[in-house]
Design a protein around this motif. Structure first.
Motif, PDB file in Angstrom:
ATOM      1  N   ASN A   1     -16.411 -68.589  68.011  1.00  0.00           N
ATOM      2  CA  ASN A   1     -15.938 -67.219  68.240  1.00  0.00           C
ATOM      3  C   ASN A   1     -16.686 -66.513  69.356  1.00  0.00           C
ATOM      4  O   ASN A   1     -16.515 -65.311  69.568  1.00  0.00           O
ATOM      5  N   GLY A   2     -17.531 -67.253  70.097  1.00  0.00           N
ATOM      6  CA  GLY A   2     -18.251 -66.662  71.218  1.00  0.00           C
ATOM      7  C   GLY A   2     -19.465 -65.854  70.824  1.00  0.00           C
ATOM      8  O   GLY A   2     -20.001 -65.119  71.654  1.00  0.00           O
ATOM      9  N   LEU A   3     -19.942 -65.977  69.576  1.00  0.00           N
ATOM     10  CA  LEU A   3     -21.099 -65.224  69.105  1.00  0.00           C
ATOM     11  C   LEU A   3     -22.229 -66.178  68.731  1.00  0.00           C
ATOM     12  O   LEU A   3     -21.991 -67.261  68.214  1.00  0.00           O
TER      13      LEU A   3
ATOM     14  N   LEU B   1     -25.709 -60.852  65.329  1.00  0.00           N
ATOM     15  CA  LEU B   1     -24.686 -61.616  66.036  1.00  0.00           C
ATOM     16  C   LEU B   1     -24.588 -61.060  67.451  1.00  0.00           C
ATOM     17  O   LEU B   1     -24.337 -59.870  67.646  1.00  0.00           O
ATOM     18  N   VAL B   2     -24.778 -61.945  68.439  1.00  0.00           N
ATOM     19  CA  VAL B   2     -24.865 -61.543  69.842  1.00  0.00           C
ATOM     20  C   VAL B   2     -23.798 -62.295  70.625  1.00  0.00           C
ATOM     21  O   VAL B   2     -23.561 -63.488  70.386  1.00  0.00           O
ATOM     22  N   ASP B   3     -23.119 -61.599  71.564  1.00  0.00           N
ATOM     23  CA  ASP B   3     -22.090 -62.252  72.361  1.00  0.00           C
ATOM     24  C   ASP B   3     -22.712 -62.959  73.562  1.00  0.00           C
ATOM     25  O   ASP B   3     -23.942 -62.989  73.726  1.00  0.00           O
TER      26      ASP B   3
ATOM     27  N   VAL C   1     -25.427 -56.975  71.237  1.00  0.00           N
ATOM     28  CA  VAL C   1     -25.437 -57.105  69.782  1.00  0.00           C
ATOM     29  C   VAL C   1     -24.123 -56.567  69.237  1.00  0.00           C
ATOM     30  O   VAL C   1     -23.760 -55.408  69.481  1.00  0.00           O
ATOM     31  N   ARG C   2     -23.395 -57.392  68.499  1.00  0.00           N
ATOM     32  CA  ARG C   2     -22.101 -57.005  67.957  1.00  0.00           C
ATOM     33  C   ARG C   2     -22.161 -56.653  66.469  1.00  0.00           C
ATOM     34  O   ARG C   2     -21.332 -55.907  65.975  1.00  0.00           O
ATOM     35  N   ARG C   3     -23.158 -57.187  65.766  1.00  0.00           N
ATOM     36  CA  ARG C   3     -23.248 -56.962  64.325  1.00  0.00           C
ATOM     37  C   ARG C   3     -24.668 -57.297  63.871  1.00  0.00           C
ATOM     38  O   ARG C   3     -25.298 -58.216  64.387  1.00  0.00           O
ATOM     39  N   GLN C   4     -25.163 -56.521  62.888  1.00  0.00           N
ATOM     40  CA  GLN C   4     -26.481 -56.781  62.319  1.00  0.00           C
ATOM     41  C   GLN C   4     -26.448 -56.515  60.814  1.00  0.00           C
ATOM     42  O   GLN C   4     -25.756 -55.603  60.358  1.00  0.00           O
TER      43      GLN C   4
ATOM     44  N   PRO D   1     -11.654 -63.793  69.188  1.00  0.00           N
ATOM     45  CA  PRO D   1     -10.808 -64.987  69.009  1.00  0.00           C
ATOM     46  C   PRO D   1     -11.620 -66.264  69.141  1.00  0.00           C
ATOM     47  O   PRO D   1     -12.609 -66.320  69.857  1.00  0.00           O
ATOM     48  N   VAL D   2     -11.158 -67.299  68.433  1.00  0.00           N
ATOM     49  CA  VAL D   2     -11.820 -68.596  68.471  1.00  0.00           C
ATOM     50  C   VAL D   2     -11.304 -69.383  69.669  1.00  0.00           C
ATOM     51  O   VAL D   2     -10.097 -69.536  69.859  1.00  0.00           O
TER      52      VAL D   2
END
Length: 242
Positions: A30-32, A48-50, A55-58, A210-211
């Motif tokens: 998923n690119g993370l 979660l880092v792109d 940072v997209r989520r912690q 997207p995957v």
């Protein structure tokens, strides 16, 4: 950063978290990329880092309490199920609404960090901003009433403006009998079912990137190459026949 041992379980867990080195996983489909800060005392931080390093989520776990931040979703709180020895796949029972006590405790715990780890600093800033917003929204109405009283000094809180009146005699009127109407039955809304989140999985309304699989590009290249070879063979046959 030098830290001292403490008898407080939460403080000890945070000190171990500050000592922990970030462990970065490979880039997912998923690119993370997952970055872990693990503490054996019960504090964990998952980020979660792109591909660009954003940072997209912690997710922050402090003993049996949990705070989740996702880009565009804000902060949510929850409770960890499974006790002290928790595997990575432990379930987190999300709170129906944000619990201020959990948020404040997490913000206070991370406020003691003075290091340079960008992921811990990011979560520290997120929780501090969420706490400030919570404090701003808790401004009570009596304070606003006090401001209005300051605009009119000398008047008590129950004082009203008066105007001259004159006595008026009214004939007594017998009010009609009023039959009280039956109060409609109040419908009790069912309690919402608790939301159960899987540790490290997306939130219910979170938009997951997207995957993208590398095998799809290889298949496209192979198909194009095969079509090119067939075209060259057909062109050669036509030229030989001519």
């Amino acid at each position: 950063m030098a830290v001292e041992s403490s008898s407080d379980p939460l403080k000890s867990a945070m000190q171990e978290l500050y000592r922990a080195r970030a462990v970065e996983g490979p880039l997912g489909e998923n690119g993370l990329r997952t970055v872990w800060h693990l503490s054996p005392q019960g504090a964990e931080l998952m980020s979660l880092v792109d591909e660009d390093g954003r940072v997209r989520r912690q997710e922050l776990t402090l003993l049996d309490e949990h705070c989740i931040w996702a880009s565009g979703q804000g902060v949510r709180t929850g409770r960890v199920e499974g006790g002290a020895a928790r595997p990575v796949s432990t379930e987190v029972r999300a709170d129906p609404e944000l619990v201020p006590q959990r948020l404040v405790r997490a913000a206070q715990a991370l406020a003691t960090y003075e290091g340079h780890d960008r992921y811990i600093l990011h979560m520290q800033r997120v929780l501090a901003l969420a706490r400030e917003g919570l404090e701003m929204s808790s401004v009570t109405s009596p304070e606003r009433r006090g401001e209005r009283l300051e605009e009119h000094p000398g008047r008590g809180p129950g004082a009203r403006d008066t105007v001259p009146t004159r006595a008026v005699t009214l004939a007594p009127v017998t009010p009609p009998e009023v039959v009280p109407a039956a109060a409609p039955a109040r419908e009790v809304a069912p309690e919402p079912e608790p939301v159960v989140l899987r540790y490290g999985q997306p939130l219910p309304n979170e938009v997951v990137p997207p995957v993208v699989r590398k095998s799809e590009g290889l298949v496209m290249v192979a198909v194009f190459g095969f079509a090119l070879v067939v075209g060259l063979v057909m062109l050669y046959v036509l030229m030989r026949g001519a």
